[in-house]
Scaffold this active site. Structure first.
Site, mmCIF file in Angstrom:
data_model
loop_
_atom_site.group_PDB
_atom_site.id
_atom_site.type_symbol
_atom_site.label_atom_id
_atom_site.label_comp_id
_atom_site.label_asym_id
_atom_site.label_seq_id
_atom_site.Cartn_x
_atom_site.Cartn_y
_atom_site.Cartn_z
ATOM 1 N N SER A 93 0.889 -1.123 0.132
ATOM 2 C CA SER A 93 0.125 -0.084 -0.111
ATOM 3 C C SER A 93 0.893 1.288 0.097
ATOM 4 C CB SER A 93 -0.843 0.008 1.123
ATOM 5 O OG SER A 93 -2.052 0.744 0.989
ATOM 6 N N HIS A 227 -7.714 -5.693 0.481
ATOM 7 C CA HIS A 227 -6.521 -5.082 0.562
ATOM 8 C C HIS A 227 -5.601 -5.590 1.347
ATOM 9 C CE1 HIS A 227 -4.811 -1.148 -0.237
ATOM 10 N NE2 HIS A 227 -4.411 -0.899 0.978
#
Length: 249
Positions: A93, A227
């Site tokens: 990320s 995610h």
């Protein structure tokens, strides 16, 4: 293999006879503790470094960094004593953007080319859009964390816990929100991308744009999950990263 040794910017997992190193750069709001089990998974020939960002855990007394440039400069300088072995970087990320910026700095300033750049759950630098979530209230931050599936198993309903963890998250979201889009400057090493097939923020198509900065070759792998697919797919992901340098499709 020792559990871990804090070395300033990095939590360091010593290999018996290291022949290469892997640096792990955590996500927004993340810390070295999230990757505490990774250090013992790469084998006895690989020394693992996990970044300790300022303002949390062992560095809680230090001020947060709020700009990607500042953070990338600091990480690059902290890496200089560790450049005697082939180095790969994995970033998840926000950490993926940071990994890219560190790779560029190592090449431009120190003539060091990574063995491989591994980017996870983050759009390519030239496909990013600025965000303003860091300016919003705590409830908005908590809602985004929950949407992404972060802080699994931790309730942020407790005001004391919010006060403990949200400052780091807000600081990192400031970095994320004020970074990008950037020019698609190529890196001189192979790049490998990873993403979850149910990620609400990044698709496999988004990830594929990393190929634009990877003239040395780009490969991509999609894992089951969101995610934070890497929580459930840790071992499979480590096997993929261990196969560096990343190869072309």
């Amino acid at each position: 293999m020792k559990f871990g040794i804090d070395s300033g910017w990095f939590r360091r997992y010593e290999a018996v006879t290291p022949r290469r190193r892997v640096l792990i750069l955590p996500h927004a709001g993340g810390s070295a503790a999230y990757f505490r089990l990774w250090g013992q998974k790469f084998g006895q020939d690989t020394e693992v470094l996990v970044a300790n960002y300022p303002g949390r855990h062992v560095r809680a007394s230090e001020p947060f960094m709020l700009r990607m440039e500042e953070l990338a400069d600091a990480v690059t300088e902290a890496l200089l004593p560790f450049l005697g072995l082939p180095l790969s970087i994995f970033g998840h990320s926000m950490g993926a953007s940071l990994a890219y910026e560190v790779a560029l700095r190592l090449e431009a300033r120190h003539s060091v080319r990574l063995e491989g750049l591994h980017v996870s759950s983050r759009k390519a630098p030239h496909r990013l859009t600025p965000g303003t979530l860091y300016r919003e209230g705590d409830d908005a931050l908590v809602a985004e964390i929950q949407r992404l599936g972060g802080l699994e198993g931790v309730s942020l309903d407790d005001p004391a816990l919010r006060a403990l963890v949200l400052p780091a998250i807000r600081a990192d979201f400031t970095i994320v929100g004020t970074y990008g889009p950037r020019s698609a400057i190529p890196v001189g090493c192979p790049v490998r991308g990873y993403v979850g097939d149910r990620d609400p923020a990044v698709t496999d198509t988004d990830m594929s744009a990393w190929a634009d900065v990877a003239p040395r070759g780009y490969a991509q792998q999609v894992f089951p999950g969101g995610h934070f697919y890497l929580a459930e797919q840790r071992d499979a992901l480590i096997r993929a990263v261990s196969g560096s340098p990343a190869g072309a499709r």
